[in-house]
Design a protein around this motif. Structure first.
Motif, PDB file in Angstrom:
ATOM      1  N   LEU A  61      30.500   1.014 -14.371  1.00  0.00           N
ATOM      2  CA  LEU A  61      31.336   1.002 -13.047  1.00  0.00           C
ATOM      3  C   LEU A  61      30.199   1.558 -11.808  1.00  0.00           C
ATOM      4  O   LEU A  61      30.352   0.822 -10.765  1.00  0.00           O
ATOM      5  CB  LEU A  61      32.242   2.220 -13.218  1.00  0.00           C
ATOM      6  CG  LEU A  61      33.414   2.419 -12.064  1.00  0.00           C
ATOM      7  CD1 LEU A  61      34.000   1.187 -11.559  1.00  0.00           C
ATOM      8  CD2 LEU A  61      34.030   3.494 -12.340  1.00  0.00           C
ATOM      9  N   ALA A  62      29.695   2.530 -11.983  1.00  0.00           N
ATOM     10  CA  ALA A  62      28.819   3.099 -10.931  1.00  0.00           C
ATOM     11  C   ALA A  62      27.729   1.890 -10.368  1.00  0.00           C
ATOM     12  O   ALA A  62      27.625   1.633  -9.257  1.00  0.00           O
ATOM     13  CB  ALA A  62      27.783   4.398 -11.232  1.00  0.00           C
ATOM     14  N   GLU A  63      27.144   1.216 -11.340  1.00  0.00           N
ATOM     15  CA  GLU A  63      26.321   0.417 -11.169  1.00  0.00           C
ATOM     16  C   GLU A  63      26.869  -0.805 -10.323  1.00  0.00           C
ATOM     17  O   GLU A  63      26.240  -1.624  -9.467  1.00  0.00           O
ATOM     18  CB  GLU A  63      25.609  -0.263 -12.536  1.00  0.00           C
ATOM     19  CG  GLU A  63      24.576   0.753 -13.097  1.00  0.00           C
ATOM     20  CD  GLU A  63      25.125   1.970 -13.773  1.00  0.00           C
ATOM     21  OE1 GLU A  63      26.542   2.128 -13.907  1.00  0.00           O
ATOM     22  OE2 GLU A  63      24.483   2.924 -14.396  1.00  0.00           O
ATOM     23  N   LEU A 121      18.530  -2.055 -10.225  1.00  0.00           N
ATOM     24  CA  LEU A 121      19.185  -2.719  -8.970  1.00  0.00           C
ATOM     25  C   LEU A 121      18.816  -4.021  -9.077  1.00  0.00           C
ATOM     26  O   LEU A 121      19.606  -4.993  -9.009  1.00  0.00           O
ATOM     27  CB  LEU A 121      18.947  -1.751  -7.989  1.00  0.00           C
ATOM     28  CG  LEU A 121      19.661  -2.614  -6.587  1.00  0.00           C
ATOM     29  CD1 LEU A 121      21.057  -2.823  -6.730  1.00  0.00           C
ATOM     30  CD2 LEU A 121      19.546  -1.702  -5.395  1.00  0.00           C
ATOM     31  N   HIS A 138      26.522  -6.393  -0.006  1.00  0.00           N
ATOM     32  CA  HIS A 138      27.428  -6.397   1.128  1.00  0.00           C
ATOM     33  C   HIS A 138      26.550  -6.159   2.433  1.00  0.00           C
ATOM     34  O   HIS A 138      26.454  -6.928   3.314  1.00  0.00           O
ATOM     35  CB  HIS A 138      28.186  -5.312   1.117  1.00  0.00           C
ATOM     36  CG  HIS A 138      29.632  -5.454   1.567  1.00  0.00           C
ATOM     37  ND1 HIS A 138      30.589  -4.434   1.469  1.00  0.00           N
ATOM     38  CD2 HIS A 138      29.918  -6.362   2.431  1.00  0.00           C
ATOM     39  CE1 HIS A 138      31.263  -4.849   2.290  1.00  0.00           C
ATOM     40  NE2 HIS A 138      31.230  -5.961   2.910  1.00  0.00           N
ATOM     41  N   ILE A 185      20.434  -5.947 -11.859  1.00  0.00           N
ATOM     42  CA  ILE A 185      21.798  -6.321 -11.870  1.00  0.00           C
ATOM     43  C   ILE A 185      21.928  -7.575 -10.781  1.00  0.00           C
ATOM     44  O   ILE A 185      22.799  -8.342 -11.024  1.00  0.00           O
ATOM     45  CB  ILE A 185      22.477  -5.065 -11.336  1.00  0.00           C
ATOM     46  CG1 ILE A 185      22.459  -3.966 -12.539  1.00  0.00           C
ATOM     47  CG2 ILE A 185      24.054  -5.338 -11.193  1.00  0.00           C
ATOM     48  CD1 ILE A 185      22.988  -2.851 -12.170  1.00  0.00           C
ATOM     49  N   ILE A 241      29.690  -0.840  -8.733  1.00  0.00           N
ATOM     50  CA  ILE A 241      30.190  -0.479  -7.141  1.00  0.00           C
ATOM     51  C   ILE A 241      28.891  -0.597  -6.284  1.00  0.00           C
ATOM     52  O   ILE A 241      28.971  -1.250  -5.127  1.00  0.00           O
ATOM     53  CB  ILE A 241      30.706   0.910  -7.135  1.00  0.00           C
ATOM     54  CG1 ILE A 241      31.948   1.054  -7.824  1.00  0.00           C
ATOM     55  CG2 ILE A 241      30.958   1.197  -5.580  1.00  0.00           C
ATOM     56  CD1 ILE A 241      32.789   2.142  -7.948  1.00  0.00           C
ATOM     57  N   LEU A 242      27.832   0.066  -6.656  1.00  0.00           N
ATOM     58  CA  LEU A 242      26.799   0.097  -5.801  1.00  0.00           C
ATOM     59  C   LEU A 242      25.884  -1.227  -5.622  1.00  0.00           C
ATOM     60  O   LEU A 242      25.408  -1.478  -4.691  1.00  0.00           O
ATOM     61  CB  LEU A 242      25.665   1.067  -6.534  1.00  0.00           C
ATOM     62  CG  LEU A 242      26.036   2.571  -6.722  1.00  0.00           C
ATOM     63  CD1 LEU A 242      25.261   3.312  -7.233  1.00  0.00           C
ATOM     64  CD2 LEU A 242      26.217   3.181  -5.254  1.00  0.00           C
ATOM     65  N   ALA A 243      25.794  -2.067  -6.674  1.00  0.00           N
ATOM     66  CA  ALA A 243      25.264  -3.445  -6.468  1.00  0.00           C
ATOM     67  C   ALA A 243      26.215  -4.186  -5.513  1.00  0.00           C
ATOM     68  O   ALA A 243      25.672  -4.950  -4.682  1.00  0.00           O
ATOM     69  CB  ALA A 243      25.140  -4.186  -7.903  1.00  0.00           C
ATOM     70  N   HIS A 299      32.761  -6.691  -6.918  1.00  0.00           N
ATOM     71  CA  HIS A 299      33.876  -5.473  -7.074  1.00  0.00           C
ATOM     72  C   HIS A 299      35.310  -6.281  -7.489  1.00  0.00           C
ATOM     73  O   HIS A 299      36.049  -5.314  -8.249  1.00  0.00           O
ATOM     74  CB  HIS A 299      33.992  -5.180  -5.396  1.00  0.00           C
ATOM     75  CG  HIS A 299      33.102  -4.298  -5.067  1.00  0.00           C
ATOM     76  ND1 HIS A 299      32.805  -3.624  -3.860  1.00  0.00           N
ATOM     77  CD2 HIS A 299      31.743  -3.784  -5.699  1.00  0.00           C
ATOM     78  CE1 HIS A 299      31.705  -2.947  -3.710  1.00  0.00           C
ATOM     79  NE2 HIS A 299      31.077  -3.121  -4.980  1.00  0.00           N
ATOM     80  N   ASP A 337      27.796  -2.905  -3.015  1.00  0.00           N
ATOM     81  CA  ASP A 337      27.669  -2.262  -1.806  1.00  0.00           C
ATOM     82  C   ASP A 337      26.262  -2.980  -1.261  1.00  0.00           C
ATOM     83  O   ASP A 337      26.118  -3.155  -0.035  1.00  0.00           O
ATOM     84  CB  ASP A 337      27.664  -0.829  -1.991  1.00  0.00           C
ATOM     85  CG  ASP A 337      28.954  -0.289  -2.001  1.00  0.00           C
ATOM     86  OD1 ASP A 337      30.112  -1.064  -2.006  1.00  0.00           O
ATOM     87  OD2 ASP A 337      29.079   1.044  -2.411  1.00  0.00           O
ATOM     88  N   PHE A 338      25.345  -2.848  -2.193  1.00  0.00           N
ATOM     89  CA  PHE A 338      24.125  -3.595  -1.623  1.00  0.00           C
ATOM     90  C   PHE A 338      23.919  -4.919  -1.229  1.00  0.00           C
ATOM     91  O   PHE A 338      23.516  -5.095  -0.044  1.00  0.00           O
ATOM     92  CB  PHE A 338      22.994  -3.186  -2.777  1.00  0.00           C
ATOM     93  CG  PHE A 338      21.506  -3.585  -2.302  1.00  0.00           C
ATOM     94  CD1 PHE A 338      20.893  -2.785  -1.777  1.00  0.00           C
ATOM     95  CD2 PHE A 338      21.081  -5.025  -2.639  1.00  0.00           C
ATOM     96  CE1 PHE A 338      19.417  -3.264  -1.380  1.00  0.00           C
ATOM     97  CE2 PHE A 338      19.784  -5.563  -2.080  1.00  0.00           C
ATOM     98  CZ  PHE A 338      18.952  -4.665  -1.472  1.00  0.00           C
TER      99      PHE A 338
END
Lengths: 328, 328
Positions: free
Chosen positions: B106-108, B33, B117, B36, B110-112, B84, B114-115
């Motif tokens: 993709l997963a990474e 994380l 954010h 990224i 989206i999550l990065a 995003h 969100d973090f």
């Protein structure tokens, strides 16, 4: 039975507050966004997180109906994470209906999640204040961190119990902890009380996840609404398997690991894996662990003096029993 | 020239604050994380949003270095939306390097996003307080709403100027407005001053976007780092085209619409579209519109009495000129 009725009634109240809120938002937002929010938010769900917020608030003396609005932020955030999760897991279904991503598309699902994310934080800040927002953001960032750890763990199948609980805390339990803590703050609980409520919630959340793990192997899919063996099919290492792997002899350990490493083997080996977990008491030990966590949760639950608080305490205790004994 | 140096120096300061912040986060977060976040945050960029926050703060009398930390939240949020966006637009590149989604998955991505954010909101709340967070969340939700309106407009190619500006405000200008407004709040500006700063930022942001639209057709791709004709290739209706469509005779209007409706035609018709826009003064009128918006921005810029404020006012005026005349 009494508790189930209460959960049902509280969920109806939360739904009503969310519907009014969405009606207000509809005046200024794109209609498709509003449609997706409605779709993502009202697809079932027991609204356990908001339930905990209002209950913890009342335990601390809150009599103010404004807490329901605060409580919805946990449902908004929860829905945001589910919407993004379904993209990440490539899940076409959620609670028996099409997931947001498969119903509306990738862009729409990412954006709807982002919106709910921001909206939930605005609500917590406005109603709960800065201290509540800090707790809320901490939980949100822990969710992402938990997902990252899970992605990393998914690469190797040998996972320790410690790693398992780190992921579960991040992905599930810290938000449940925050729901209790922030409810307490709103109710005027002091730092000690709020922190005890957080500990209550974290332990309850971990126990909740273990029961989820167990139901995935042992549940009745007619009741749970999910196919049994889903975690195995996805190669997800859950607590019963982790325990079995720790205890298994070398041959059984290698057999289990070989199944988990191969998607085709996973698809046809539910009975074998079930047998191996059972052989090493993976199910019963996981259940004992959940019971221990519920004991810890109950031990943390603050004792307050008022009649209302005592009543709320009983409700939260009943909820613990319910979490342990739920069959769906 | 002086302004460019100042922007460069301020960007270096912002980068330093973000690096220290990430170092702190690294102690508790998953290493991937953190990797990224570093990748997504330090891929270039002039840090214009934080620049506006600190400048607006100083205009209102702020001498406190803590404002740099507040200002980073705008860069964090901006990075979250870019990460995003690149998923949504299926963009494999960003500023000449692989986008986060194509580099990490993709997963990474989206999550990065969100973090970042959640992290940005926590910072705004902690440093700027609840009023700042409300303004920040409002801008965040407007970004999502703007994206939805854009998705909807993309279906039909006939878009009004009003619709264009609704999308631009949501996607770009309201966040720039919030960067100015929240900087002013932190600097102690009263409601009138902060709201004037917001209007300054919104108009500046709209002008910024129009210049972006123009550079996409008229820019030198060696300087901009983006291929010319990108908006056309993506079928994006930008202001020069919208103006040309309004004014074109029926034959030219149908020709333009036919090109935009067909991806293959778009790919080979840059010269034709350029000629049609020019025929109807789409470029010059769009530039005039940007100039008008900059005039509005400057008219809104509060006049304060101190020497420091006067100095900051000159910097913000120079920035307006820079935005109009930039070639990249």
């Amino acid at each position: 039975m009494e508790l189930k009725k209460l959960i049902f009634e509280e969920a109806a109240k939360i739904d009503e507050v969310m519907r009014l809120d969405l009606d207000e938002l509809a005046a200024e937002l794109d209609p498709l966004l509003i449609e997706i929010l409605n779709y993502g938010l009202f697809s079932g769900g027991k609204r356990i997180r908001p339930f905990l917020t209002t209950s913890a608030g009342r335990l601390c003396g809150c009599t103010d109906e404004g807490i329901y609005r605060l409580a919805t932020s946990f449902e908004y955030l929860h829905a945001a994470t589910l919407i993004h999760d379904d993209i990440i897991d490539n899940a076409s279904e959620r609670r028996g209906a099409a997931s947001v991503v498969s119903q509306y598309g990738l862009a729409e699902a990412i954006l709807a999640g982002d919106f709910l994310h921001a909206h939930s934080m605005q609500l917590v800040s406005r109603i709960g204040g800065p201290q509540a927002l800090t707790a809320f953001c901490r939980a949100t960032m822990a969710i992402v961190d938990g997902e990252f750890r899970q992605l990393r763990n998914a690469a190797g199948f040998e996972q320790s119990e410690t790693e398992y609980f780190t992921v579960v805390k991040g992905k599930t339990a810290l938000l449940i902890g925050a729901a209790c803590e922030i409810g307490g703050m709103y109710g005027g609980g002091d730092d000690g009380i709020c922190s005890a409520l957080q500990i209550f919630g974290i332990n309850l959340g971990c126990a909740f996840q273990i029961i989820d793990d167990l139901l995935d192997y042992q549940g009745n899919s007619d009741k749970t609404g999910k196919a049994t063996g889903n975690d195995l099919a996805e190669g997800k290492m859950t607590l019963p398997v982790i325990i079995a792997l720790q205890r298994a002899d070398e041959q059984d350990r290698q057999a289990l690991l070989a199944i988990f490493a191969d998607p085709e083997a996973r698809a046809r080996s539910l009975a074998d894996v079930f047998g191996l977990i059972k052989r090493y008491q993976g199910f019963s030990s996981a259940r004992e662990k959940a019971e221990e966590l519920i004991d810890k949760a109950l031990a943390a639950l603050p004792v307050m003096e008022s009649q209302d608080a005592l009543k709320e305490r009983v409700i939260l205790k009943d909820l613990c029993t319910y979490v342990l004994n739920r069959d769906k």
